[in-house]
Design an enzyme around this catalytic site. Structure first.
Site, PDB file in Angstrom:
ATOM      1  N   ASP A  66       0.862  -1.185   0.000  1.00 47.56           N
ATOM      2  CA  ASP A  66       0.000   0.000   0.000  1.00 47.56           C
ATOM      3  C   ASP A  66       0.900   1.238   0.000  1.00 47.56           C
ATOM      4  OD1 ASP A  66      -3.252   0.277   0.869  1.00 47.56           O
ATOM      5  OD2 ASP A  66      -2.046   2.100   0.981  1.00 47.56           O
ATOM      6  N   TYR A  85     -14.201   8.231 -11.930  1.00 51.87           N
ATOM      7  CA  TYR A  85     -13.961   6.913 -11.316  1.00 51.87           C
ATOM      8  C   TYR A  85     -14.468   5.757 -12.197  1.00 51.87           C
ATOM      9  CZ  TYR A  85     -14.389   3.256  -7.690  1.00 51.87           C
ATOM     10  OH  TYR A  85     -14.319   2.088  -6.972  1.00 51.87           O
ATOM     11  N   ASN A 118     -21.118  -1.441  -3.745  1.00 48.35           N
ATOM     12  CA  ASN A 118     -21.065  -0.926  -2.375  1.00 48.35           C
ATOM     13  C   ASN A 118     -20.727  -1.920  -1.268  1.00 48.35           C
ATOM     14  OD1 ASN A 118     -21.799   1.872  -2.490  1.00 48.35           O
ATOM     15  ND2 ASN A 118     -23.782   1.140  -3.300  1.00 48.35           N
ATOM     16  N   LYS A 145     -23.182   9.391  11.522  1.00 50.67           N
ATOM     17  CA  LYS A 145     -24.094  10.510  11.781  1.00 50.67           C
ATOM     18  C   LYS A 145     -25.084  10.176  12.898  1.00 50.67           C
ATOM     19  CE  LYS A 145     -24.020  12.309   7.043  1.00 50.67           C
ATOM     20  NZ  LYS A 145     -24.851  12.515   5.844  1.00 50.67           N
TER      21      LYS A 145
END
Ligand code: NAD
Length: 336
Positions: free
Chosen positions: A41, A156, A185, A207
């Site tokens: 990475d 993207y 997703n 949230k």
């Protein structure tokens, strides 16, 4: 080209410091010895989401061809998950950065060809699908053919579609055995949950936690909450990656859940888990992506007799619990 599968292959995972890459290394450790795995990475090691002892953990920028050659040396299987990406808020405002991941995918393909790797897995995305086919809230699930005629998500999605085509042509012209999955997703523990690269499931958990902790009674939702999506739990994603990479499926294939929900329903689920009810404030100026998107799993069921099956409410419970812990740890650290 070396297409035979070795008994003790050497496996490379790129983007291993990220969400899915970290889980993949963790799973691969159940299959291969740690000293047969290299994890790469660009982030410094202390920022990796998961790190495993005994694995060859390498920090390197895979947009550079020399780094790609270095990390591909002696490698049999490549799982290429490295990408500069995030949720809709990130990809709509960082199109050039997203497209620069084409350097990772080009150079990784070249280096893999040169290293004669026997399997090359590429993590594509449902963002390759033609946006004009995703204008309805309740639409038919997207099947693999719906990527064409090409009109993917700007930035993207174009990069992913182009890189998919490169995988195809490296396979046809150079005999590199490529496998491509279009993730829909993905969410779960270790996903990005703050900082602008977070996606809807994690952002919703954060949230709701924030509202609870600060005794705020409302939550902001991007868009009108009627957008539909499917969300795949990380364990299903990892299982799918392993199945697809070792299969004979040499065309891009959907890897996603087919449990379609509205964003409002996702918020309902998180409120239920957190045992709270919040007033919803809809920000219709915020990035919200296409109106509807679901995964047509006909092909994966037909070819692998399998599809992602974790119920959203079960996966979200695990994810909420993990994000809650992170939130509390981060707030405690900020106070001290
Ligand atoms: P992530 O951001 O957590 O992981 C990607 C990793 O790639 C990061 O750790 C990043 O530092 C690394 N990286 C970026 N540029 C690099 C470079 N030049 N050299 C080396 N490493 C680099 O993302 P993720 O959710 O784990 O996604 C993994 C892959 O799956 C990506 O290719 C992504 O596009 C794809 N995907 C993810 C989702 C999702 O919902 N998470 C959906 C569709 C596709």
């Amino acid at each position: 080209m070396n297409t035979a599968i070795k008994e003790k292959p050497y496996v490379l995972v790129t983007g291993a410091g990220g969400f899915i890459g970290g889980h993949l290394v963790s799973k691969l450790l159940h299959i291969y010895d740690a000293n047969r795995i290299r994890a790469v990475d660009i982030k410094p090691l202390e920022q990796w989401k998961q790190i495993f002892e005994g694995v060859d953990n390498v920090v390197g920028d895979l947009q550079k061809i020399d780094e790609c050659h270095r990390v591909c040396e002696g490698v049999d299987f490549v799982y290429n998950l490295a990408s500069d990406m995030g949720g809709i808020g990130f990809i709509e405002t960082n199109k050039a950065l997203c497209m620069l991941s084409v350097l990772i995918n080009t150079n990784m393909l070249l280096a893999s060809r040169d290293a004669k790797v026997s399997r090359y897995f590429f993590s594509s995305s449902a963002c390759v699908y033609n946006t004009q086919k995703q204008q309805e809230f309740q639409l038919s699930p997207l099947s693999e053919e719906d990527a064409y005629p090409a009109m993917p998500e700007d930035g993207y999605g174009w990069e992913k579609l182009f890189s998919e085509r490169m995988c195809r042509h490296f396979s046809e012209d150079f005999g590199l055995a490529t496998r491509v999955a279009r993730f829909h997703n993905v969410y779960g523990p270790f996903c990005t949950w703050r900082g602008g690269r977070d996606k809807a499931p994690a952002a919703t958990c954060r949230k709701v936690i924030e509202a609870n902790v600060n005794q705020k009674k409302e939550i902001e939702i991007w868009g009108d909450g009627k957008q539909t999506r499917s969300f795949m739990y990380i364990d299903d994603c990892i299982e799918g990656i392993l199945k697809i990479s070792m299969s004979d499926i040499n065309q891009p294939i959907n890897l996603g859940s087919s449990e379609l929900v509205t964003i409002n329903h996702l918020v309902d689920l998180v409120e239920e888990i957190a045992e709270v009810k919040l007033k919803r404030v809809y920000n219709t100026n915020a990035a919200k992506g296409v109106n509807g998107r679901n995964s047509d799993n006909t092909k994966i069921i037909q070819l692998l007799n399998w599809e992602p099956s974790t119920r959203l409410k079960d996966g979200m419970r695990e994810t909420y619990g993990w994000i809650y812990e992170q939130y509390i740890q981060a707030s405690t650290a900020a106070r001290n």
